[in-house]
Scaffold this active site. Structure first.
Site, PDB file in Angstrom:
ATOM      1  N   LYS A  13     -10.388  85.044  32.921  1.00 53.84           N
ATOM      2  CA  LYS A  13     -10.152  86.359  32.307  1.00 53.84           C
ATOM      3  C   LYS A  13     -10.821  86.447  30.937  1.00 53.84           C
ATOM      4  O   LYS A  13     -11.511  87.412  30.633  1.00 53.84           O
ATOM      5  CB  LYS A  13      -8.647  86.625  32.111  1.00 53.84           C
ATOM      6  CG  LYS A  13      -7.833  86.602  33.389  1.00 53.84           C
ATOM      7  CD  LYS A  13      -6.357  86.880  33.115  1.00 53.84           C
ATOM      8  CE  LYS A  13      -5.668  85.835  32.254  1.00 53.84           C
ATOM      9  NZ  LYS A  13      -5.531  84.502  32.862  1.00 53.84           N
ATOM     10  N   ARG A  88       1.693  91.335  31.437  1.00 54.53           N
ATOM     11  CA  ARG A  88       1.957  90.124  32.200  1.00 54.53           C
ATOM     12  C   ARG A  88       3.270  90.211  32.957  1.00 54.53           C
ATOM     13  O   ARG A  88       3.613  89.293  33.689  1.00 54.53           O
ATOM     14  CB  ARG A  88       2.067  88.984  31.209  1.00 54.53           C
ATOM     15  CG  ARG A  88       1.051  87.914  31.421  1.00 54.53           C
ATOM     16  CD  ARG A  88       1.372  86.851  30.407  1.00 54.53           C
ATOM     17  NE  ARG A  88       0.655  85.668  30.661  1.00 54.53           N
ATOM     18  CZ  ARG A  88      -0.501  85.361  30.092  1.00 54.53           C
ATOM     19  NH1 ARG A  88      -1.097  86.185  29.270  1.00 54.53           N
ATOM     20  NH2 ARG A  88      -1.067  84.219  30.361  1.00 54.53           N
ATOM     21  N   ARG A 127     -11.674  72.740  29.782  1.00 53.19           N
ATOM     22  CA  ARG A 127     -11.830  73.889  28.877  1.00 53.19           C
ATOM     23  C   ARG A 127     -11.822  73.444  27.423  1.00 53.19           C
ATOM     24  O   ARG A 127     -11.060  72.584  27.017  1.00 53.19           O
ATOM     25  CB  ARG A 127     -10.710  74.897  29.088  1.00 53.19           C
ATOM     26  CG  ARG A 127     -10.747  75.968  27.990  1.00 53.19           C
ATOM     27  CD  ARG A 127     -10.012  77.187  28.317  1.00 53.19           C
ATOM     28  NE  ARG A 127      -8.611  76.949  28.556  1.00 53.19           N
ATOM     29  CZ  ARG A 127      -7.788  77.906  28.944  1.00 53.19           C
ATOM     30  NH1 ARG A 127      -8.251  79.123  29.140  1.00 53.19           N
ATOM     31  NH2 ARG A 127      -6.531  77.642  29.152  1.00 53.19           N
ATOM     32  N   ARG A 171       2.644  77.060  34.161  1.00 54.88           N
ATOM     33  CA  ARG A 171       2.028  78.380  33.909  1.00 54.88           C
ATOM     34  C   ARG A 171       1.662  79.055  35.228  1.00 54.88           C
ATOM     35  O   ARG A 171       1.796  80.267  35.367  1.00 54.88           O
ATOM     36  CB  ARG A 171       0.791  78.223  33.016  1.00 54.88           C
ATOM     37  CG  ARG A 171       1.179  77.946  31.558  1.00 54.88           C
ATOM     38  CD  ARG A 171       0.034  77.371  30.768  1.00 54.88           C
ATOM     39  NE  ARG A 171      -1.092  78.262  30.682  1.00 54.88           N
ATOM     40  CZ  ARG A 171      -2.329  77.864  30.370  1.00 54.88           C
ATOM     41  NH1 ARG A 171      -2.580  76.591  30.125  1.00 54.88           N
ATOM     42  NH2 ARG A 171      -3.295  78.743  30.293  1.00 54.88           N
TER      43      ARG A 171
HETATM   44  P1  AP5 Z   1     -10.860  81.162  30.797  1.00 53.32           P
HETATM   45  O1  AP5 Z   1     -11.830  82.293  30.700  1.00 53.32           O
HETATM   46  O2  AP5 Z   1     -10.418  80.508  29.535  1.00 53.32           O
HETATM   47  O3  AP5 Z   1      -9.605  81.604  31.699  1.00 53.32           O
HETATM   48  P2  AP5 Z   1      -8.393  82.564  31.389  1.00 53.32           P
HETATM   49  O4  AP5 Z   1      -8.128  83.310  32.651  1.00 53.32           O
HETATM   50  O5  AP5 Z   1      -8.620  83.342  30.144  1.00 53.32           O
HETATM   51  O6  AP5 Z   1      -7.246  81.463  31.215  1.00 53.32           O
HETATM   52  P3  AP5 Z   1      -6.101  81.345  30.128  1.00 53.32           P
HETATM   53  O7  AP5 Z   1      -5.576  79.940  30.234  1.00 53.32           O
HETATM   54  O8  AP5 Z   1      -6.556  81.820  28.801  1.00 53.32           O
HETATM   55  O9  AP5 Z   1      -5.070  82.297  30.711  1.00 53.32           O
HETATM   56  P4  AP5 Z   1      -3.613  82.345  30.392  1.00 53.32           P
HETATM   57  O10 AP5 Z   1      -3.325  83.646  30.988  1.00 53.32           O
HETATM   58  O11 AP5 Z   1      -2.796  81.219  30.883  1.00 53.32           O
HETATM   59  O12 AP5 Z   1      -3.558  82.137  28.794  1.00 53.32           O
HETATM   60  P5  AP5 Z   1      -3.361  83.150  27.591  1.00 53.32           P
HETATM   61  O13 AP5 Z   1      -4.127  82.648  26.439  1.00 53.32           O
HETATM   62  O14 AP5 Z   1      -3.551  84.541  28.042  1.00 53.32           O
HETATM   63  O15 AP5 Z   1     -11.494  80.058  31.786  1.00 53.32           O
HETATM   64  C1  AP5 Z   1     -10.834  78.819  32.003  1.00 53.32           C
HETATM   65  C2  AP5 Z   1     -11.876  77.675  32.044  1.00 53.32           C
HETATM   66  O16 AP5 Z   1     -12.692  77.835  33.199  1.00 53.32           O
HETATM   67  C3  AP5 Z   1     -12.838  77.689  30.839  1.00 53.32           C
HETATM   68  O17 AP5 Z   1     -13.148  76.371  30.482  1.00 53.32           O
HETATM   69  C4  AP5 Z   1     -14.080  78.424  31.374  1.00 53.32           C
HETATM   70  O18 AP5 Z   1     -15.265  78.027  30.704  1.00 53.32           O
HETATM   71  C5  AP5 Z   1     -14.066  78.015  32.835  1.00 53.32           C
HETATM   72  N1  AP5 Z   1     -14.579  79.062  33.719  1.00 53.32           N
HETATM   73  C6  AP5 Z   1     -14.376  80.422  33.597  1.00 53.32           C
HETATM   74  N2  AP5 Z   1     -14.992  81.077  34.615  1.00 53.32           N
HETATM   75  C7  AP5 Z   1     -15.575  80.102  35.390  1.00 53.32           C
HETATM   76  C8  AP5 Z   1     -16.359  80.152  36.593  1.00 53.32           C
HETATM   77  N3  AP5 Z   1     -16.643  81.320  37.196  1.00 53.32           N
HETATM   78  N4  AP5 Z   1     -16.778  78.965  37.105  1.00 53.32           N
HETATM   79  C9  AP5 Z   1     -16.492  77.776  36.489  1.00 53.32           C
HETATM   80  N5  AP5 Z   1     -15.768  77.673  35.348  1.00 53.32           N
HETATM   81  C10 AP5 Z   1     -15.316  78.831  34.812  1.00 53.32           C
HETATM   82  O19 AP5 Z   1      -1.789  82.952  27.287  1.00 53.32           O
HETATM   83  C11 AP5 Z   1      -1.299  81.730  26.794  1.00 53.32           C
HETATM   84  C12 AP5 Z   1       0.211  81.827  26.611  1.00 53.32           C
HETATM   85  O20 AP5 Z   1       0.515  82.865  25.665  1.00 53.32           O
HETATM   86  C13 AP5 Z   1       1.008  82.196  27.871  1.00 53.32           C
HETATM   87  O21 AP5 Z   1       1.295  81.066  28.657  1.00 53.32           O
HETATM   88  C14 AP5 Z   1       2.258  82.835  27.228  1.00 53.32           C
HETATM   89  O22 AP5 Z   1       3.144  81.846  26.765  1.00 53.32           O
HETATM   90  C15 AP5 Z   1       1.689  83.561  26.019  1.00 53.32           C
HETATM   91  N6  AP5 Z   1       1.350  84.975  26.302  1.00 53.32           N
HETATM   92  C16 AP5 Z   1       0.118  85.554  26.196  1.00 53.32           C
HETATM   93  N7  AP5 Z   1       0.152  86.853  26.527  1.00 53.32           N
HETATM   94  C17 AP5 Z   1       1.441  87.124  26.859  1.00 53.32           C
HETATM   95  C18 AP5 Z   1       2.120  88.285  27.310  1.00 53.32           C
HETATM   96  N8  AP5 Z   1       1.477  89.455  27.511  1.00 53.32           N
HETATM   97  N9  AP5 Z   1       3.452  88.201  27.558  1.00 53.32           N
HETATM   98  C19 AP5 Z   1       4.125  87.042  27.382  1.00 53.32           C
HETATM   99  N10 AP5 Z   1       3.543  85.896  26.964  1.00 53.32           N
HETATM  100  C20 AP5 Z   1       2.216  85.927  26.701  1.00 53.32           C
HETATM  101 MG    MG Z   2      -7.740  83.317  28.215  1.00 56.21          MG
END
Ligand code: AP5
Ligand code: MG
Length: 213
Positions: A13, A88, A127, A171
């Site tokens: 994402k 979310r 990552r 997660r």
């Molecule tokens: P990446 O692009 O980083 O993936 P992502 O989907 O953004 O994954 P996240 O871990 O950031 O998602 P998340 O939803 O768990 O975390 P968030 O920060 O939102 O890609 C992942 C890896 O794969 C990278 O190394 C990339 O280079 C690689 N990659 C990407 N595309 C690829 C491809 N096509 N092929 C190969 N490799 C690829 O949230 C973190 C925490 O914050 C949550 O757990 C929660 O506690 C809190 N939080 C955030 N928002 C909320 C909310 N709205 N409500 C409640 N809690 C929240």
């Molecule tokens: Mg992310």
């Protein structure tokens, strides 16, 4: 252009949101990045969020909703934005829709980056993220030009605290329970676009831009 990114943790994402925002010149609003910046700066919000994030649980809706609604009313959002990691939960989606409806607006696209669970843990272990600008890399699939240094801003790259395999598994289960139902929610509004997120980064992006035009 008001876009939300759906998909499991590690689906890509953030990676795709960055590329969309560069191409269409709209802000990238990542709630995860906002919380991580608050944790780094030791704010009250950061202190409240940290325990949930480290455990792989969601931060309570009450800490997220107003933050995002205030953010999308800022001037730089006038031409749209990409929301990454929000909504979310169903209550978050309903709050967003209600806030937009007040000015006769609605989300245009819900882009669902689809990656099966079995691919996720490997992706997360490789990552690396920039704490300063939020840029995301992968040691194998999307390596920075210089190891450990952000291409965009020259800051140090780190491994996220919540990328440990056991936290990633929690997660994923939280995702299936609380976030995946949003796919049906937005499907009911006819705006879900499903993208095969197992393809390489550029192919995923090409599929997205084919939809956005
Ligand atoms: P990446 O692009 O980083 O993936 P992502 O989907 O953004 O994954 P996240 O871990 O950031 O998602 P998340 O939803 O768990 O975390 P968030 O920060 O939102 O890609 C992942 C890896 O794969 C990278 O190394 C990339 O280079 C690689 N990659 C990407 N595309 C690829 C491809 N096509 N092929 C190969 N490799 C690829 O949230 C973190 C925490 O914050 C949550 O757990 C929660 O506690 C809190 N939080 C955030 N928002 C909320 C909310 N709205 N409500 C409640 N809690 C929240
Ligand atoms: Mg992310």
């Amino acid at each position: 252009m008001k876009i939300i990114m759906l998909g499991a943790p590690g689906a890509g994402k953030g990676t795709q949101a960055d590329m969309i925002c560069n191409k269409y010149n709209v802000p990238h609003i990542s709630t995860g990045d906002i919380f991580r910046a608050n944790i780094k700066n030791g704010t009250e919000l950061g202190q409240k969020a940290k325990g949930y994030m480290d455990a792989g649980e969601l931060v309570p809706d009450s800490l997220v909703v107003d933050l995002v609604i205030n953010r999308i009313h800022q001037d730089d959002c006038a031409n749209g934005y990409v929301l990454d990691g929000f909504p979310r939960t169903i209550p978050q989606a309903e709050a967003l829709d209600a806030a937009l409806a007040e000015s006769g607006e609605a989300v245009d696209y819900a882009i669902n980056v689809d990656v099966p669970d079995e691919n996720i843990v490997t992706r997360m272990s490789g990552r690396r993220a920039c704490v300063k600008c939020g840029a995301t890399y992968h040691v194998k699939y999307n390596a920075p030009k210089t190891e450990g240094i952000c291409d965009n801003c020259g800051s140090e790259l780190i491994q996220r605290d919540d990328d440990k395999p056991e936290t990633v598994l929690n997660r994923l289960s939280v995702y299936h329970e609380q976030t995946q139902p949003l796919i049906d929610y937005y499907d009911g509004k006819g705006i879900v676009k499903n993208i095969d997120g197992t393809q390489d980064l550029e192919t995923v992006f090409a599929d997205i831009t084919a939809i956005l035009g």
